[in-house]
Design an enzyme around this catalytic site. Structure first.
Site, mmCIF file in Angstrom:
data_model
loop_
_atom_site.group_PDB
_atom_site.id
_atom_site.type_symbol
_atom_site.label_atom_id
_atom_site.label_comp_id
_atom_site.label_asym_id
_atom_site.label_seq_id
_atom_site.Cartn_x
_atom_site.Cartn_y
_atom_site.Cartn_z
ATOM 1 N N GLU A 52 6.722 35.760 -0.009
ATOM 2 C CA GLU A 52 7.244 35.941 1.345
ATOM 3 C C GLU A 52 6.296 36.798 2.189
ATOM 4 O O GLU A 52 6.071 36.506 3.373
ATOM 5 C CB GLU A 52 8.622 36.611 1.294
ATOM 6 C CG GLU A 52 9.649 35.837 0.502
ATOM 7 C CD GLU A 52 9.754 36.252 -0.953
ATOM 8 O OE1 GLU A 52 10.867 36.364 -1.460
ATOM 9 O OE2 GLU A 52 8.689 36.479 -1.580
ATOM 10 N N ALA A 156 -2.054 18.385 -33.255
ATOM 11 C CA ALA A 156 -2.620 17.031 -33.251
ATOM 12 C C ALA A 156 -2.381 16.424 -34.626
ATOM 13 O O ALA A 156 -2.488 17.108 -35.645
ATOM 14 C CB ALA A 156 -4.114 17.074 -32.939
#
Length: 351
Positions: A52, A156
């Site tokens: 902000e 993997a």
């Protein structure tokens, strides 16, 4: 809808802070005047200005703020932390309308920023793209509500479901390519901590650092019950912060913190507590198979990324198995199939 369009822009901006804002959440803000964006900002780095503030600073003609709407993906803070409260700045700048994506789960905020704005006579709308805004800060929410890091599993495996050959020495079978290895290093750069078991640390001797991508190194974590890992391993011989969980007492070293656990009890809850108290908001678990499976069996994970190579090993170390495949998607990156799983418990308790 007009409001959703601007909130989507907030989310896009917020993602730019992914590698730098932890333990704070990613937040984006947009300021709109008469249907035109006049200011944008996001939380760039922990300890620096919030979204902000950056959005308000970016507005060239500050007089327009009195007639504008500020969109922000997360409730403006109302407390003093490393920076002043954003709710106070919005009130000070006389911005009349605030549109918020989701309420802050952090106990020191938790609706107080919204109430402060309403008490000051501002129009406040909450819940625009709420699901997307909460998903954006899922690491922050998990950490603050479950008191543990957001846990990502990564491995993997071969096309027939093995992650390595059976070996007592030598190099592991390379199932990742040089290009998919970049994706692994990208995930490392996005994580606060990275963890392996003692067998992986010993046999693979990984550095667990970020080398094929830009970003900071995560805090490294390894299990070493009997302190049997040789001091020559990369994990123990460089100067990158490392946590070693052991059953023994060991003096601290300049970059290694030895943490004594009760190995007669379940280790994972003890580890989660230690990581929470150290403010480590996200954890990437890379191996080995036994450690990964222990997280899966305990339902102690949030996301999993599995890379499947075309090679067949026919025998070896079996890959971990995720049995409750409630939510998943498969994509190809650089010609390699990568499946992304989301833990069902997170779906039942949506973030």
């Amino acid at each position: 809808m007009e409001e959703e369009k601007y909130m989507q822009r907030c989310i896009e901006l917020a993602r730019n802070g992914l590698c730098n804002v932890s333990p704070n959440p990613m937040v984006g803000a947009v300021i709109v005047h008469n249907g035109r964006i006049i200011g944008e900002g996001y939380h760039i780095r922990c300890g620096q200005a919030h979204a902000e503030v950056n959005a308000i600073r970016s507005v060239k003609d500050q007089t327009l703020l009195k007639h504008s709407t500020i969109y922000v993906s997360l409730e403006p803070c109302s407390h003093y932390g490393k920076t002043p409260p954003c709710a106070d700045l919005i009130i000070e700048k006389q911005i009349p309308r605030i549109v918020i994506g989701c309420q802050d789960p952090f106990s020191e905020v938790a609706g107080r920023g919204i109430q402060k704005l309403r008490n000051a006579g501002r129009e406040v709308i909450v819940g625009v793209l709420e699901k997307e805004c909460r998903d954006l800060i899922r690491r922050f929410i998990t950490f603050n509500t479950l008191r543990r890091p957001y846990i990502i599993l990564k491995w993997a495996e071969s096309s027939d479901g093995f992650i390595d050959i059976n070996r007592s020495e030598g190099h592991p079978i390379m199932l990742s390519t040089s290009l998919t290895s970049m994706l692994v290093h990208k995930k490392r750069s996005e994580s606060d901590a990275i963890m392996v078991g003692s067998r992986t640390a010993l046999l693979d001797n990984p550095s667990l650092t970020v080398r094929n991508w830009y970003g900071k190194n995560p805090v490294r974590i390894a299990l070493d019950k009997d302190l049997s890992l040789p001091s020559t391993l990369h994990l123990l011989s460089d100067n990158i912060p490392t946590l070693i969980f052991t059953s023994l007492i060991h003096p601290q070293e300049k970059h290694i913190e030895y943490i004594t656990l009760n190995y007669q009890k379940d280790l994972l809850p003890q580890i989660m507590e230690e990581l929470y108290h150290r403010g480590l908001q996200s954890l990437l678990v890379e191996g080995g198979a036994q450690l990964l499976q222990s997280f899966i069996n305990a339902e102690l994970w949030d996301e999993a990324f599995i890379e499947r190579a075309e090679i067949r090993l026919q025998s070896g170390v079996k890959a971990p198995e995720i049995r409750n495949k409630i939510s998943y998607s498969t994509e190809k990156h650089f010609g390699v199939e990568i499946t992304h799983y989301t833990n069902k418990s997170r779906l039942n308790n949506p973030i």
